[in-house]
Design a protein around this motif. Sequence first.
Motif, PDB file in Angstrom:
ATOM      1  N   SER A  57      -2.996 -39.903 -44.832  1.00 55.21           N
ATOM      2  CA  SER A  57      -3.874 -40.897 -45.460  1.00 55.21           C
ATOM      3  C   SER A  57      -3.550 -41.083 -46.946  1.00 55.21           C
ATOM      4  O   SER A  57      -3.939 -42.086 -47.544  1.00 55.21           O
ATOM      5  N   LEU A  58      -2.820 -40.141 -47.515  1.00 52.93           N
ATOM      6  CA  LEU A  58      -2.469 -40.204 -48.934  1.00 52.93           C
ATOM      7  C   LEU A  58      -1.093 -40.818 -49.165  1.00 52.93           C
ATOM      8  O   LEU A  58      -0.637 -40.906 -50.305  1.00 52.93           O
ATOM      9  N   LEU A  59      -0.445 -41.240 -48.091  1.00 54.50           N
ATOM     10  CA  LEU A  59       0.897 -41.834 -48.191  1.00 54.50           C
ATOM     11  C   LEU A  59       0.874 -43.283 -47.736  1.00 54.50           C
ATOM     12  O   LEU A  59       0.099 -43.653 -46.861  1.00 54.50           O
ATOM     13  N   PRO A  60       1.736 -44.118 -48.317  1.00 53.36           N
ATOM     14  CA  PRO A  60       1.760 -45.534 -47.924  1.00 53.36           C
ATOM     15  C   PRO A  60       2.410 -45.721 -46.564  1.00 53.36           C
ATOM     16  O   PRO A  60       3.184 -44.878 -46.094  1.00 53.36           O
ATOM     17  N   ASP A  61       2.081 -46.827 -45.911  1.00 52.84           N
ATOM     18  CA  ASP A  61       2.794 -47.204 -44.690  1.00 52.84           C
ATOM     19  C   ASP A  61       4.255 -47.446 -45.045  1.00 52.84           C
ATOM     20  O   ASP A  61       4.553 -47.933 -46.140  1.00 52.84           O
ATOM     21  N   PRO A  62       5.182 -47.128 -44.170  1.00 55.02           N
ATOM     22  CA  PRO A  62       5.015 -46.594 -42.811  1.00 55.02           C
ATOM     23  C   PRO A  62       5.222 -45.078 -42.719  1.00 55.02           C
ATOM     24  O   PRO A  62       5.623 -44.580 -41.670  1.00 55.02           O
ATOM     25  N   LEU A  63       4.961 -44.355 -43.818  1.00 54.60           N
ATOM     26  CA  LEU A  63       5.176 -42.899 -43.853  1.00 54.60           C
ATOM     27  C   LEU A  63       3.989 -42.205 -43.198  1.00 54.60           C
ATOM     28  O   LEU A  63       3.065 -41.740 -43.867  1.00 54.60           O
TER      29      LEU A  63
ATOM     30  N   THR B 123       7.815 -39.052 -42.622  1.00 54.87           N
ATOM     31  CA  THR B 123       8.737 -40.163 -42.461  1.00 54.87           C
ATOM     32  C   THR B 123       8.142 -41.244 -41.567  1.00 54.87           C
ATOM     33  O   THR B 123       6.975 -41.171 -41.159  1.00 54.87           O
ATOM     34  N   LYS B 124       8.961 -42.242 -41.255  1.00 57.97           N
ATOM     35  CA  LYS B 124       8.577 -43.319 -40.348  1.00 57.97           C
ATOM     36  C   LYS B 124       8.704 -42.847 -38.901  1.00 57.97           C
ATOM     37  O   LYS B 124       9.496 -41.950 -38.597  1.00 57.97           O
ATOM     38  N   ALA B 125       7.969 -43.484 -38.023  1.00 60.64           N
ATOM     39  CA  ALA B 125       7.988 -43.087 -36.614  1.00 60.64           C
ATOM     40  C   ALA B 125       9.387 -43.185 -36.016  1.00 60.64           C
ATOM     41  O   ALA B 125       9.814 -42.299 -35.264  1.00 60.64           O
ATOM     42  N   GLU B 126      10.115 -44.239 -36.363  1.00 61.60           N
ATOM     43  CA  GLU B 126      11.437 -44.406 -35.749  1.00 61.60           C
ATOM     44  C   GLU B 126      12.435 -43.357 -36.236  1.00 61.60           C
ATOM     45  O   GLU B 126      13.325 -42.938 -35.484  1.00 61.60           O
TER      46      GLU B 126
ATOM     47  N   ALA C 156      11.492 -40.254 -37.293  1.00 60.57           N
ATOM     48  CA  ALA C 156      11.015 -39.018 -36.656  1.00 60.57           C
ATOM     49  C   ALA C 156      11.472 -38.942 -35.210  1.00 60.57           C
ATOM     50  O   ALA C 156      11.809 -37.871 -34.691  1.00 60.57           O
ATOM     51  N   GLY C 157      11.515 -40.080 -34.547  1.00 57.86           N
ATOM     52  CA  GLY C 157      11.908 -40.124 -33.146  1.00 57.86           C
ATOM     53  C   GLY C 157      13.347 -39.717 -32.913  1.00 57.86           C
ATOM     54  O   GLY C 157      13.706 -39.301 -31.803  1.00 57.86           O
ATOM     55  N   SER C 158      14.187 -39.822 -33.952  1.00 58.34           N
ATOM     56  CA  SER C 158      15.602 -39.465 -33.780  1.00 58.34           C
ATOM     57  C   SER C 158      15.773 -37.990 -33.447  1.00 58.34           C
ATOM     58  O   SER C 158      16.753 -37.597 -32.817  1.00 58.34           O
ATOM     59  N   LEU C 159      14.812 -37.148 -33.854  1.00 57.92           N
ATOM     60  CA  LEU C 159      14.894 -35.716 -33.563  1.00 57.92           C
ATOM     61  C   LEU C 159      14.738 -35.422 -32.071  1.00 57.92           C
ATOM     62  O   LEU C 159      15.130 -34.356 -31.600  1.00 57.92           O
ATOM     63  N   ALA C 160      14.171 -36.351 -31.346  1.00 60.84           N
ATOM     64  CA  ALA C 160      13.941 -36.129 -29.909  1.00 60.84           C
ATOM     65  C   ALA C 160      15.234 -36.109 -29.114  1.00 60.84           C
ATOM     66  O   ALA C 160      15.221 -35.813 -27.915  1.00 60.84           O
ATOM     67  N   GLN C 161      16.352 -36.397 -29.764  1.00 65.27           N
ATOM     68  CA  GLN C 161      17.647 -36.309 -29.078  1.00 65.27           C
ATOM     69  C   GLN C 161      17.949 -34.865 -28.684  1.00 65.27           C
ATOM     70  O   GLN C 161      18.712 -34.610 -27.760  1.00 65.27           O
ATOM     71  N   GLY C 162      17.362 -33.914 -29.424  1.00 66.59           N
ATOM     72  CA  GLY C 162      17.499 -32.504 -29.094  1.00 66.59           C
ATOM     73  C   GLY C 162      16.116 -31.908 -28.922  1.00 66.59           C
ATOM     74  O   GLY C 162      15.159 -32.609 -28.589  1.00 66.59           O
ATOM     75  N   LEU C 163      15.994 -30.608 -29.171  1.00 67.97           N
ATOM     76  CA  LEU C 163      14.697 -29.963 -29.061  1.00 67.97           C
ATOM     77  C   LEU C 163      14.449 -29.128 -30.317  1.00 67.97           C
ATOM     78  O   LEU C 163      14.562 -27.904 -30.303  1.00 67.97           O
TER      79      LEU C 163
END
Length: 468
Positions: free
Chosen positions: A108-114, A316-319, A321-328
């Motif tokens: 809530s303390l960070l601007p979109d899209p963070l 970070t942005k959702a997209e 953050a999603g890059s980490l899902a390539q691994g575990l």
Amino acid sequence: MPPCDFVPEKYKSYPYEHMLKIRRQYVSPSLIPYYKKPLLLHQGHMQWLFDHEGRRYLDLFAGIATAGVGHCHPKVTAAAQKQLGRLWHTASIYMHPAIQEYTEKLTSLLPDPLKVIYLTNSGSEANDLAMVMARLYTRNFDIICFRGGYHGGSPYTLGLTSIGNYKQVLPSGFGCQTTMLPDVFNGPWGGSQCRDSPVQTVRKCSCSPGSCHAKDHYIEQFEDTLATCVPKKIAGFIAEPIQGVNGAIQYPMGFLKEAFELVRERGGVCIADEVQTGFGRTGRHFWGFEGHGVVPDIVTVAKAIGNGFPMAAVITKAEIAGSLAQGLPFNTFGGNPMACVVGSAVLEAIEEDGLQKNCEAVGTHLLLKLAKLRDEFEIIGDVRGKGFMIGIQMVKDKESRQPLPAKEINEIFEDCKDMGVLLGKGGIHFQTFRIKPPLCVTKEDADFAVEVFRTALTRHQERRAAAK
């Protein structure tokens, strides 16, 4: 020294000499303590530290910019004690209330899209993960960083850290490219119109309000790095909004905004290392990047996030953050219940105690007083910063701007400690005194610190005169 109602407990552990013997025998020699006779600290209360003999010190370094709301802040301490009796640890494979509550508060303390957070345990770890995210998301490899920057001591982040004293004689830095630091005091360009601070350099320049020629020259150097040192596509660029370990170095106004645009044109992401500047330390803004008029793609935070409790985060942005899902990716302790409860209490303390406003008001007051000392003493080359992110660069003389010898720096450093004020040191040659206190420091404390520093400088003058 300003009054303090707090009375420390009586020290009951080993005698000082025995502690020193244990330190020398069993603690890594790479962990070098400050001062000829290292302090044996016993207890802390807000902006004050107490040694084993009960002597009180005004802490202007806050455990290296970490005890942001004050040592053992009552609200944070109470929250930690309560959680200790409820649940210490459960890994992220289970839900617990604290992690959801905390991440909602922090985002809530960070601007979109963070708005997506990965919790870790240290600043090095956070920056390490930010590098991985940047490379996975962009599918590029090279990351640009400033000379003089400090981004951690892990094998990965040592490639970004560009201060020789922190380097090891090991291969590092593959895919990390340094670029010229846009430093308006030590660099080739810059002067009295260039930085976002109540105090400007004493150097003259051709800049006019709203037009910084120094910024244009440094941007040309940044463009040259992009044209000669990296491929046409890069993974990213990382920068501290104000350099911390290098002594509160500030860039020309407008530089970071243009640099971010150039990086994004080449497919890279922009990373703000807020490990030292975050959580209100720069005064006017909660985050250092806000002072530059930019929104990064990734933000890393640590230190004051837990007021000394080991925790950190990548936001970070959702997209991305999603890059980490390539691994575990997995972190056993990141986001544990204790850390999240402490983090929430820190955010509440900053708000309830009005610490960000205090930081701006008292920090500006302190900077202006230190600027008067700069005008009075030939060995103070520069005073810079904003809020409680302050650097005092010591020089042989103002004309040469050569670093004051280490022996003389250390004498002043020791004198300040002996009079009850603890400072930090930084810069490429450790020639800069760093002031990064808890945000609860008062104007009375600041005035006391300035008088102590003045006395230490006067003693230095007397030693110089006696040696002639």
